[in-house]
Design an enzyme around this catalytic site. Structure first.
Site, PDB file in Angstrom:
ATOM      1  N   LYS A 187       0.860  -1.187   0.000  1.00  0.00           N
ATOM      2  CA  LYS A 187       0.000   0.000   0.000  1.00  0.00           C
ATOM      3  C   LYS A 187       0.893   1.233   0.000  1.00  0.00           C
ATOM      4  O   LYS A 187       1.611   1.495   0.954  1.00  0.00           O
ATOM      5  CB  LYS A 187      -0.930   0.055   1.216  1.00  0.00           C
ATOM      6  CG  LYS A 187      -2.002   1.126   0.991  1.00  0.00           C
ATOM      7  CD  LYS A 187      -2.620   1.651   2.255  1.00  0.00           C
ATOM      8  CE  LYS A 187      -1.785   2.688   2.948  1.00  0.00           C
ATOM      9  NZ  LYS A 187      -1.651   3.970   2.222  1.00  0.00           N
ATOM     10  N   GLU A 235      11.245   2.048   8.833  1.00  0.00           N
ATOM     11  CA  GLU A 235      12.250   2.974   8.285  1.00  0.00           C
ATOM     12  C   GLU A 235      11.631   4.364   8.364  1.00  0.00           C
ATOM     13  O   GLU A 235      10.761   4.698   7.566  1.00  0.00           O
ATOM     14  CB  GLU A 235      12.590   2.612   6.837  1.00  0.00           C
ATOM     15  CG  GLU A 235      12.767   1.119   6.557  1.00  0.00           C
ATOM     16  CD  GLU A 235      13.814   0.448   7.398  1.00  0.00           C
ATOM     17  OE1 GLU A 235      14.753   1.126   7.835  1.00  0.00           O
ATOM     18  OE2 GLU A 235      13.684  -0.761   7.645  1.00  0.00           O
ATOM     19  N   CYS A 290      14.768  11.235   3.414  1.00  0.00           N
ATOM     20  CA  CYS A 290      14.976  10.964   4.843  1.00  0.00           C
ATOM     21  C   CYS A 290      16.407  11.214   5.281  1.00  0.00           C
ATOM     22  O   CYS A 290      16.655  11.507   6.442  1.00  0.00           O
ATOM     23  CB  CYS A 290      14.568   9.525   5.157  1.00  0.00           C
ATOM     24  SG  CYS A 290      15.445   8.322   4.141  1.00  0.00           S
ATOM     25  N   GLU A 342      12.107  17.327  12.046  1.00  0.00           N
ATOM     26  CA  GLU A 342      12.389  17.092  10.627  1.00  0.00           C
ATOM     27  C   GLU A 342      11.665  18.141   9.775  1.00  0.00           C
ATOM     28  O   GLU A 342      10.459  18.326   9.907  1.00  0.00           O
ATOM     29  CB  GLU A 342      11.924  15.688  10.236  1.00  0.00           C
ATOM     30  CG  GLU A 342      12.363  15.286   8.840  1.00  0.00           C
ATOM     31  CD  GLU A 342      11.883  13.885   8.450  1.00  0.00           C
ATOM     32  OE1 GLU A 342      10.734  13.534   8.777  1.00  0.00           O
ATOM     33  OE2 GLU A 342      12.656  13.156   7.800  1.00  0.00           O
TER      34      GLU A 342
END
Ligand code: NAD
Length: 489
Positions: A183, A258, A292, A392
């Protein structure tokens, strides 16, 4: 070969790919997919239901024993064939990635090449699925340790690399003998469904690869809760990682998470400043800062800080921002909410004393009147505790701090919840040896920009995740071990 029926007839509505065919969702809801550069709706996909999750997982479960029983090299041949077809469709798939995600043409082509590489690398592992044979403490006895598949794997992916993140999981999961339900992120579901269409052409057995669409809290959560999958692999936010961790606890499912990053970029006084500037620019502004492992905060030795920032700001101002279907350097932010998040972070930082060296605001004029654009931005800050140094950003904005010496840079770099990647520029070998021990990050780039290798290992420490992908350690995650004591007396 069954007919490819991606779309509901006469519409731009995609369908799920389940059990080898494109099928309608039981839900009658649709999610619109937007082009980030223009704001236009380009397609829609089913907002998948719990029933859709069940259908896909049952198909995967039914297909798994026969798939695992195939010699690995046969599984590898199908992966190689899919990789070839992906490369033959490179330009078309790159356009799909640009349209749904917004990365510039050169990068989108690179993503499709990487998408194929994850499959060919996994296929090459087919003849290296080894176990162990140990002598027993008893006479006439051996101990075998075999690596076998988990069964059914659920793969959930983020929006920043909608094609490559899919095959990064699909390749090793399939070569290990698992079947998979994928997905993708609800904002970028098209690449995965297009790749499912290519898998159908290649002739994977029905049920081995299934691709569904929908939200994380809807079909995503239903896939995680379902009793069939043993392993859930997610690339996404820390928030989703924690939710999935909790949801998976009831059945003690295995997890590979992750998650996000906040990479420090340390420049020592002995660094090659030109090389450090080039690496810092690339590692921040590639994919509009939406990677990332991006350079998220810079620590500059006081002796070189002014020279570095002067050159860095000039290089940032020279970046060409614009239409991602062309060979520009920086495209749009992925979505309206993502753009608003970055803008709010910059505004808060400025409110707390950050100095804007360049950029600092949305781009709205002329070609930027539609879509989600933010000017490449450099901030000078003084406090490592500021949100812009701790959270972030995942956008085209980078804050910089001047540090008194290398030790201070190292200390501030480690003051973070995240632990994915870090960058260091120095020529001092003793410092490098210290970094390996002291920097609490899973992936360290020394004197070079970011960019991980398919045969290395990509793993976050602390809040950046549990697990890790790529290479032999990434592949090993898709096996469980069985130990057999064989007495032949
Ligand atoms: P996200 O967490 O919103 O979504 C990731 C996927 O998980 C999507 O498919 C989503 O639908 C699904 N999901 C969300 N909540 C769920 C739930 N409760 N149950 C089941 N599924 C759920 O993340 P995003 O916004 O797509 O991605 C951005 C993040 O991904 C950034 O933090 C970035 O750093 C990170 N990322 C990490 C890596 C890595 O390798 N470590 C690579 C790329 C991106």
């Amino acid at each position: 070969m069954p007919a490819m029926k991606h779309l509901v007839k006469g519409t731009s509505r995609y369908r799920h790919f389940i059990n080898g065919d494109f099928v309608d969702s039981t839900a009658k809801e649709w999610l619109e997919v937007e082009n980030p550069a223009t704001g236009a709706v380009i397609a829609s996909v089913p907002n998948g239901s719990e029933e859709d999750a069940d259908r896909a997982l049952v198909a995967a479960e039914r297909a798994q024993p026969a798939w695992e029983a195939l010699p690995p090299v046969e599984r590898g041949r199908l992966l190689q064939a899919l990789a070839r077809l992906i490369l033959e469709n490179r330009e078309r798939l790159a356009q799909v990635v640009i349209a749904e995600q917004g990365k510039p043409l050169g990068e989108a082509r690179g993503e499709i090449e990487g998408t194929a590489l994850y499959l060919t690398y996994a296929a090459e592992e087919a003849r290296r699925i080894t176990g162990d044979i140990l002598p027993s403490d008893n006479a006439d006895e051996q101990i075998w340790i075999e690596r076998v598949a988990h069964g059914v794997v659920v793969a959930l992916t983020a929006w920043n690399y909608p094609a490559a993140l899919m095959t990064r999981k699909l390749g090793p999961a399939l070569i290990a003998g698992n079947t998979v339900v994928v997905k993708s992120h609800e904002g970028t579901p098209l690449s995965a469904l297009e790749i499912a269409g290519l898998a159908q052409q290649v002739g994977f057995p029905a049920g081995v690869i299934n691709v569904v669409s929908g939200t994380g809290t809807g079909i995503g959560a239903a896939l995680v809760r379902h009793p069939i999958p043993r392993l859930i692999t997610l690339t996404g936010s820390v928030r989703a990682g924690k939710e999935i961790f909790r949801a998976a606890a009831d059945d003690l499912k295995l997890l590979r998470l992750e998650l996000g990053g906040k990479a420090p970029f340390i420049v020592a006084e002995d660094a090659d400043i030109g090389a450090a500037v080039r690496a810092a620019v690339l590692s921040r502004f590639e994919n509009c800062g939406q990677i990332c492992i991006c350079n998220e905060r810079m620590y500059l030795h006081r002796r070189i800080a002014d020279e570095f920032l002067d050159k860095f700001v000039r290089a940032v101002e020279a970046l060409k921002v614009g239409d991602p279907t062309t060979l520009v350097d920086v495209g749009p932010k992925f979505s309206g909410p993502e753009l608003a998040k970055v803008e709010a972070m910059v505004d808060a930082a400025v409110g707390a004393g950050a100095e804007v060296l360049t950029g600092g605001k949305r781009l709205t004029e002329g070609a930027f009147a539609r879509g989600h654009w933010f000017a490449p931005t450099v901030l000078k800050v003084a406090d490592n505790h500021m949100a812009i140094m701790q959270d972030e950003i995942f956008g085209p904005v980078v804050p910089a701090i001047t540090v008194g010496d290398f030790d201070e840079g190292l200390k501030l770099a480690n003051e973070s919840r995240y632990g994915l990647s870090a960058y260091v520029f120095t020529k001092d070998m003793r410092r490098l040896m210290r970094l390996i021990r002291e920097l609490k990050f899973g992936e360290i780039y020394v004197n070079r920009p970011g960019g991980d290798a398919v045969h290395a290992h990509h793993a976050g420490l602390r809040n950046s995740g549990i697990g890790g992908e790529d290479g032999k350690y990434g592949l090993d995650a898709y096996f469980q071990k069985k130990t057999i004591y064989v007495n032949y007396a």
